[in-house]
Design an enzyme around this catalytic site. Structure first.
Site, PDB file in Angstrom:
ATOM      1  N   ASP A  40      21.985  31.584 -48.338  1.00  0.00           N
ATOM      2  CA  ASP A  40      21.384  31.373 -47.016  1.00  0.00           C
ATOM      3  C   ASP A  40      21.321  29.890 -46.623  1.00  0.00           C
ATOM      4  OD1 ASP A  40      19.543  30.693 -48.891  1.00  0.00           O
ATOM      5  OD2 ASP A  40      17.860  31.735 -47.945  1.00  0.00           O
ATOM      6  N   HIS A 244      44.202  10.494 -51.234  1.00  0.00           N
ATOM      7  CA  HIS A 244      42.968  11.136 -50.797  1.00  0.00           C
ATOM      8  C   HIS A 244      42.049  11.438 -51.977  1.00  0.00           C
ATOM      9  CE1 HIS A 244      44.873  12.485 -46.724  1.00  0.00           C
ATOM     10  NE2 HIS A 244      44.532  11.219 -46.737  1.00  0.00           N
ATOM     11  N   ASP A 261      37.888   3.631 -49.204  1.00  0.00           N
ATOM     12  CA  ASP A 261      38.254   4.052 -47.839  1.00  0.00           C
ATOM     13  C   ASP A 261      37.086   4.898 -47.352  1.00  0.00           C
ATOM     14  OD1 ASP A 261      39.244   5.255 -45.550  1.00  0.00           O
ATOM     15  OD2 ASP A 261      41.211   5.712 -46.412  1.00  0.00           O
ATOM     16  N   ASP A 272      36.691   4.043 -39.780  1.00  0.00           N
ATOM     17  CA  ASP A 272      37.636   4.326 -40.866  1.00  0.00           C
ATOM     18  C   ASP A 272      38.133   2.993 -41.417  1.00  0.00           C
ATOM     19  OD1 ASP A 272      39.531   5.390 -42.538  1.00  0.00           O
ATOM     20  OD2 ASP A 272      40.818   6.208 -40.956  1.00  0.00           O
ATOM     21  N   HIS A 351      52.860   6.545 -46.611  1.00  0.00           N
ATOM     22  CA  HIS A 351      52.163   7.074 -45.427  1.00  0.00           C
ATOM     23  C   HIS A 351      52.445   6.192 -44.223  1.00  0.00           C
ATOM     24  CE1 HIS A 351      49.001   3.945 -45.759  1.00  0.00           C
ATOM     25  NE2 HIS A 351      48.961   4.208 -47.056  1.00  0.00           N
ATOM     26  N   HIS A 355      46.737   5.841 -37.267  1.00  0.00           N
ATOM     27  CA  HIS A 355      46.553   7.086 -36.505  1.00  0.00           C
ATOM     28  C   HIS A 355      45.546   6.811 -35.405  1.00  0.00           C
ATOM     29  CE1 HIS A 355      42.791   7.410 -38.857  1.00  0.00           C
ATOM     30  NE2 HIS A 355      43.530   7.093 -39.913  1.00  0.00           N
ATOM     31  N   HIS A 362      41.252  11.535 -37.650  1.00  0.00           N
ATOM     32  CA  HIS A 362      42.653  11.591 -37.210  1.00  0.00           C
ATOM     33  C   HIS A 362      42.583  12.203 -35.814  1.00  0.00           C
ATOM     34  CE1 HIS A 362      43.883  11.730 -41.724  1.00  0.00           C
ATOM     35  NE2 HIS A 362      43.553  10.522 -41.325  1.00  0.00           N
ATOM     36  N   GLU A 385      46.607   0.413 -41.198  1.00  0.00           N
ATOM     37  CA  GLU A 385      46.285   0.605 -42.616  1.00  0.00           C
ATOM     38  C   GLU A 385      47.496   0.644 -43.541  1.00  0.00           C
ATOM     39  OE1 GLU A 385      44.919   4.630 -43.572  1.00  0.00           O
ATOM     40  OE2 GLU A 385      44.797   5.057 -41.430  1.00  0.00           O
ATOM     41  N   TYR A 389      51.299   1.100 -53.359  1.00  0.00           N
ATOM     42  CA  TYR A 389      50.773   1.873 -54.496  1.00  0.00           C
ATOM     43  C   TYR A 389      51.876   1.942 -55.545  1.00  0.00           C
ATOM     44  CZ  TYR A 389      48.231   3.250 -50.302  1.00  0.00           C
ATOM     45  OH  TYR A 389      47.557   3.211 -49.107  1.00  0.00           O
ATOM     46  N   ARG A 407      45.142  -0.766 -50.296  1.00  0.00           N
ATOM     47  CA  ARG A 407      45.252  -0.466 -48.859  1.00  0.00           C
ATOM     48  C   ARG A 407      44.229  -1.327 -48.132  1.00  0.00           C
ATOM     49  NH1 ARG A 407      45.186   4.552 -49.154  1.00  0.00           N
ATOM     50  NH2 ARG A 407      43.039   5.193 -48.730  1.00  0.00           N
ATOM     51  N   GLU A 409      42.537  -1.453 -44.261  1.00  0.00           N
ATOM     52  CA  GLU A 409      42.503  -0.659 -43.025  1.00  0.00           C
ATOM     53  C   GLU A 409      41.406  -1.148 -42.086  1.00  0.00           C
ATOM     54  OE1 GLU A 409      41.397   3.490 -43.615  1.00  0.00           O
ATOM     55  OE2 GLU A 409      42.266   4.029 -41.683  1.00  0.00           O
TER      56      GLU A 409
END
Ligand code: GLY
Ligand code: MN
Ligand code: MN
Length: 439
Positions: A40, A244, A261, A272, A351, A355, A362, A385, A389, A407, A409
């Site tokens: 619940d 991710h 990130d 972001d 990547h 975006h 996104h 970004e 890697y 990275r 960004e």
């Protein structure tokens, strides 16, 4: 905390959408459904972004109906009725009266009456805009309302003949942010930048990734941003190479980088930000060398964010700098042109450079118009970004590079003559990061 976006702006957005709709049409848009987490217990409710954009109304079990030219009001909301007993348990409800008085809807009804009222509103309209195919249950409900009208054709009822995805019109509106939306996004960016600074300052060997996640959440919450815009990524060492990664359970080790990130959500708008920094507070030579390449790529990409340039130009600028850097450091061979043509950079940069950003991390909006990349225009907000890697098992490169993930960004709004970075309150040069961490 008072909302930055005023009630009248939501009315203005509905008016602009109705201007784009066919005159004898109707739009129907449901609030987000509530979702069970376990037994619940429900997941914290997050309004549907399209519904939020058009209403600012944060309750579930509501349906917005837009009826251009309707005499008794064009913007109609169906929502839960007030109920003192329910409200004692579950909190305040606006009710149809509150929807009109506080949220500026023209007309409102109890959502329990929708099956009786809505078919009459649809009848005589030739086109229905709704989120076609987004939620099977809602598709079924729309068709049930249509069936009610079809059952009455022999008495002269006119069922609609056209069903059109509402997103075509709505998502183009959402792509261009208003001054108030940019204010909210700048605030979300500021809070998120402060959170990144706090995490950087508190990183210690012997700690765990989730300790830094806790620092981020602390700052978000302390500013009234009660949710993250997406699950925070805190990846130490080789985890920085997992795009991710959200496990966030590994230890922070001396000599490793940490890639964070993370961004908060404020009034449903996302920030972001990614930063990458050394646990020890000092970059090693190989880490610094790769970091400087990513940072130069990010500067080059941000420089390409301006009106008149198209969507892909920041990506192309970043690719050139990243590829040149990989060649100069010996991770790739040959010329920049050949390496780009052969996509030789892909094992290190898989990547895109950004975006759209807005109510969704996104965000909505087309990236191409027909076959051509979309031109950048003032009010569009995007991330920049780039990253590099080096897989820990990449035996094609010198071992000193392996397992490094970087990275950087930022969130950027296109302005009249260039762009403005909304998230520059968190350092990103090697010197600035090292001095923040030493302080
Ligand atoms: N945080 C998700 C992204 O950067 O796209
Ligand atoms: Mn992003
Ligand atoms: Mn991100």
């Amino acid at each position: 905390m008072a909302s930055i976006i005023p009630v009248k702006e939501f009315a203005e957005r509905r008016r602009r959408l109705m201007e784009l709709m066919a005159p004898d049409s109707i739009a129907i848009l449901p609030a987000a459904p509530e979702r069970v987490r376990n037994r619940d217990v429900l997941h914290p409710f997050r309004q549907d972004s399209d519904f939020q954009y058009l209403t600012g109304f944060g309750e579930p079990e509501a349906v917005l109906v837009l009826i251009p030219g309707r005499e008794h009001g064009e913007s109609v909301l169906f929502c839960k009725e007030r109920n003192p007993e329910k409200e004692l348990w579950d909190g305040f409800l606006a009710g149809p009266e509150g929807a009109i008085e506080r949220f500026g809807l023209d007309d409102a009804f109890p959502v329990s009456d929708i099956d009786d009222i809505l078919p009459g509103m649809i009848e005589g309209r030739s086109r229905v805009y709704y989120p076609l195919g987004k939620d099977q249950n809602f598709d079924t409900r729309v068709m049930d309302w249509i069936k009610v009208i079809r059952s009455k054709v022999r008495t002269g009822a006119h069922p609609p003949g056209e069903f059109v995805a509402l997103e075509h019109l709505l998502h183009d509106l959402r792509l261009y942010k208003s001054a108030n939306e940019i204010k909210v996004m700048a605030k979300a960016g500021e809070i998120s930048a402060e959170a990144h600074c706090r995490a950087m300052k508190r990183a210690r060997k012997g700690g765990y990734e989730y300790h830094l996640e806790a620092e981020l959440i602390h700052t978000f919450m302390a500013h009234g941003a009660r949710s993250t815009a997406y699950p925070s990524i805190v990846g130490a060492g080789v985890n920085g190479c997992i795009l991710h990664y959200i496990e966030n359970t590994a230890p922070l080790k001396d000599g490793d980088l940490v890639l964070i990130d993370a961004g908060c959500e404020l009034e449903c708008y996302a920030a972001d930000i990614t930063r990458t920094f050394p646990v020890s507070g000092r970059f090693s030579e190989p880490q610094r060398a790769l970091y400087e390449v990513v940072l130069a790529a990010q500067y080059a990409a941000i420089d390409a964010v301006r009106p008149g340039n198209h969507w892909n130009q920041p990506h192309e600028a970043a690719l050139t700098v990243l590829t040149r850097g990989l060649i100069e450091l010996g991770l790739l061979q040959g010329t920049v042109e050949d390496a780009i043509a052969a996509e030789a950079y892909k094992p290190f940069f898989m990547h895109r450079t950004g975006h759209w950003l807005g109510l969704d991390v996104h965000d909505v909006g087309d990236y191409k118009v027909g076959d051509a990349w979309r031109q950048l225009e003032p009010g569009m907000v995007l991330t920049v970004e780039p990253g590099l890697y080096v897989a820990p098992d990449n035996t094609a490169v010198d071992p000193k590079w392996r397992g490094i993930g970087i990275r950087i960004e930022d969130d950027v709004v296109v302005t009249k003559d260039g762009c403005r970075v909304l998230t520059d309150a968190v350092p990103k040069t090697v010197d600035d990061i090292e001095s923040l961490m030493a302080g």
